[in-house]
Write a protein that holds these residues in place. Structure first.
Motif, mmCIF file in Angstrom:
data_model
loop_
_atom_site.group_PDB
_atom_site.id
_atom_site.type_symbol
_atom_site.label_atom_id
_atom_site.label_comp_id
_atom_site.label_asym_id
_atom_site.label_seq_id
_atom_site.Cartn_x
_atom_site.Cartn_y
_atom_site.Cartn_z
ATOM 1 N N ASP A 1 -63.328 70.058 80.377
ATOM 2 C CA ASP A 1 -62.052 70.612 80.796
ATOM 3 C C ASP A 1 -61.619 69.989 82.113
ATOM 4 O O ASP A 1 -62.377 69.340 82.813
ATOM 5 C CB ASP A 1 -62.117 72.141 80.912
ATOM 6 C CG ASP A 1 -63.116 72.623 81.961
ATOM 7 O OD1 ASP A 1 -64.008 71.854 82.353
ATOM 8 O OD2 ASP A 1 -63.009 73.792 82.386
ATOM 9 N N TYR B 1 -65.837 67.292 74.318
ATOM 10 C CA TYR B 1 -64.798 67.826 75.187
ATOM 11 C C TYR B 1 -65.419 68.304 76.488
ATOM 12 O O TYR B 1 -66.629 68.514 76.601
ATOM 13 C CB TYR B 1 -64.058 68.990 74.511
ATOM 14 C CG TYR B 1 -64.872 70.263 74.383
ATOM 15 C CD1 TYR B 1 -64.815 71.261 75.347
ATOM 16 C CD2 TYR B 1 -65.731 70.456 73.295
ATOM 17 C CE1 TYR B 1 -65.595 72.422 75.240
ATOM 18 C CE2 TYR B 1 -66.500 71.600 73.175
ATOM 19 C CZ TYR B 1 -66.424 72.579 74.154
ATOM 20 O OH TYR B 1 -67.192 73.717 74.055
ATOM 21 N N PHE C 1 -58.101 72.364 78.518
ATOM 22 C CA PHE C 1 -59.036 71.787 77.546
ATOM 23 C C PHE C 1 -58.843 70.273 77.478
ATOM 24 O O PHE C 1 -57.720 69.771 77.444
ATOM 25 C CB PHE C 1 -58.782 72.416 76.173
ATOM 26 C CG PHE C 1 -59.665 71.903 75.078
ATOM 27 C CD1 PHE C 1 -60.967 72.344 74.946
ATOM 28 C CD2 PHE C 1 -59.188 70.976 74.165
ATOM 29 C CE1 PHE C 1 -61.781 71.886 73.914
ATOM 30 C CE2 PHE C 1 -59.989 70.512 73.125
ATOM 31 C CZ PHE C 1 -61.289 70.963 73.010
ATOM 32 N N GLU D 1 -56.758 77.828 79.169
ATOM 33 C CA GLU D 1 -56.989 77.120 77.902
ATOM 34 C C GLU D 1 -56.209 75.815 77.833
ATOM 35 O O GLU D 1 -56.568 74.887 77.087
ATOM 36 C CB GLU D 1 -56.627 78.015 76.710
ATOM 37 C CG GLU D 1 -55.168 78.419 76.637
ATOM 38 C CD GLU D 1 -54.872 79.322 75.457
ATOM 39 O OE1 GLU D 1 -53.675 79.459 75.122
ATOM 40 O OE2 GLU D 1 -55.821 79.904 74.884
#
Length: 275
Positions: A110, A108, A220, A217
Motif C-alpha cells: 500500500d 501488492y 491499495f 482502501e
C-alpha cells in the motif's frame, strides 16, 4: 639423423588439454532484461527475489529501475523482455495495444503519506483525500515523484479526486526522481510525500519523517508482471521471460516474495491467484 616428431602432433598434444578444459567450462547463463519500478528495486525486493529465481532456472535478470511509465515505454521500444510494474490501468492498456502478451497480478502493498512528525498541515488520519486538501490549504511543502511512476500516477488520482488538480498549493514540487530520492528530499526539507510502504520500510534517512496517513482502501497498490510481445519485437527473449513470470506467480515465487521482511515487517504480499 634423429627424426623430429611431426609438428602437427606436437600442436595437437598441446591443444587437446586446452580444448578439454574449455569443454568442461559451464555454459554462460542466459540473461534477460526486466524494466521495473524504483520501488521494487530500492525496497531491496529484487536482491532477495532474483537470486532465488536464478537458482531455480539458471537465468540471470538485469533490472532497469524506472518509473512505471518509463518502464512501459522501455517495453514499447522492445528494450526489455519482461515488465514488473504497478499501474494497472496503464498495464492493461499496454496489453490491449499489443505490446504485452498478458498481464499477471503478482503482489501488492500500500501507499502511505509520510511527513514531518510535527504535522504542520494537520493531515494525520486515514483519509488520503482529506489529507491532501489540508496540504493544499496550508500551502505545505509536498514532494511529488513527477516521473510518471505508479506512485506518481496514484498521487495524481488522489489530487483529482480531491478536486485539486491545479490547486496543490505553493509548496508542491515535482522532483522527476525515484522514490528514494523523493524521500530524501522530503526528509531534508520537512515535506510531505506519498511513498509505497516497501520503500519507506527500507528507507534509512528518515530524519523527522513519519507515516501520517495509512489504511485508506484507496491506497491499495497492486503490482503486475508482463512479457513483452515478441510479435512486436522478435528479438525479445519471450521464452526465458515467461519462465520468470511462471516462477514468480508459482507457489515458490510467491513464498519468496512473502518471506522478504525488514525488521520483521513484510514488505509485499503475494496475490497472484487471488484476482
Amino acid at each position: 639423423m634423429k627424426r623430429i616428431p611431426h609438428l602437427g602432433r606436437i600442436f595437437a598434444s598441446w591443444l587437446l588439454p586446452v580444448a578439454t578444459g574449455l569443454a568442461s567450462l559451464p555454459a554462460a547463463a542466459e540473461t534477460i532484461v526486466m524494466a521495473s519500478t524504483t520501488s521494487t528495486e530500492q525496497s531491496g525486493l529484487f536482491s532477495h527475489l532474483l537470486p532465488a529465481f536464478k537458482q531455480a532456472s539458471g537465468i540471470d535478470i538485469k533490472v532497469v529501475a524506472q518509473g512505471t511509465g518509463q518502464a512501459l515505454d522501455t517495453g514499447r521500444r522492445g528494450d526489455a523482455d519482461v515488465l514488473f510494474v504497478h499501474d494497472q490501468a496503464a498495464e492493461e492498456k499496454f496489453v490491449a495495444e499489443g505490446y504485452g502478451v498478458k498481464r499477471y497480478p503478482v503482489m501488492y502493498n500500500d501507499f502511505v503519506l509520510v511527513g514531518p512528525a510535527s504535522d504542520p498541515a494537520g493531515v494525520k488520519g486515514k483519509d488520503i483525500i482529506q489529507a491532501l486538501k489540508k496540504v493544499s490549504a496550508a500551502n505545505a511543502p509536498f514532494i511529488s515523484r513527477g516521473d510518471r511512476s505508479g506512485t506518481h500516477m496514484a498521487e495524481l488520482r488522489y489530487w483529482k479526486e480531491a478536486g485539486l488538480d491545479d490547486k496543490k498549493g505553493n509548496g508542491y514540487k515535482a522532483c522527476g526522481c525515484g522514490m528514494g530520492p523523493a524521500l530524501n528530499m522530503a526528509s531534508s526539507t520537512g515535506a510531505y510525500v506519498l511513498s509505497d510502504r516497501g520503500t519507506w520500510l527500507s528507507f534509512k534517512n528518515r530524519g523527522d519523517l513519519t507515516i501520517l496517513v495509512e489504511g485508506d482502501e484507496r491506497l491499495f497498490n497492486q503490482y503486475g508482471v508482463m512479457v513483452v510481445n515478441p510479435a512486436k519485437h522478435p528479438h525479445v527473449k519471450a521464452a526465458a521471460a515467461q519462465k520468470f513470470v511462471d516462477w514468480v506467480i508459482s507457489p515458490a515465487g510467491q513464498q519468496t516474495i512473502a518471506s522478504y521482511k525488514i525488521d520483521g515487517q513484510q514488505l509485499f504480499f503475494p496475490n497472484a491467484n487471488k484476482q
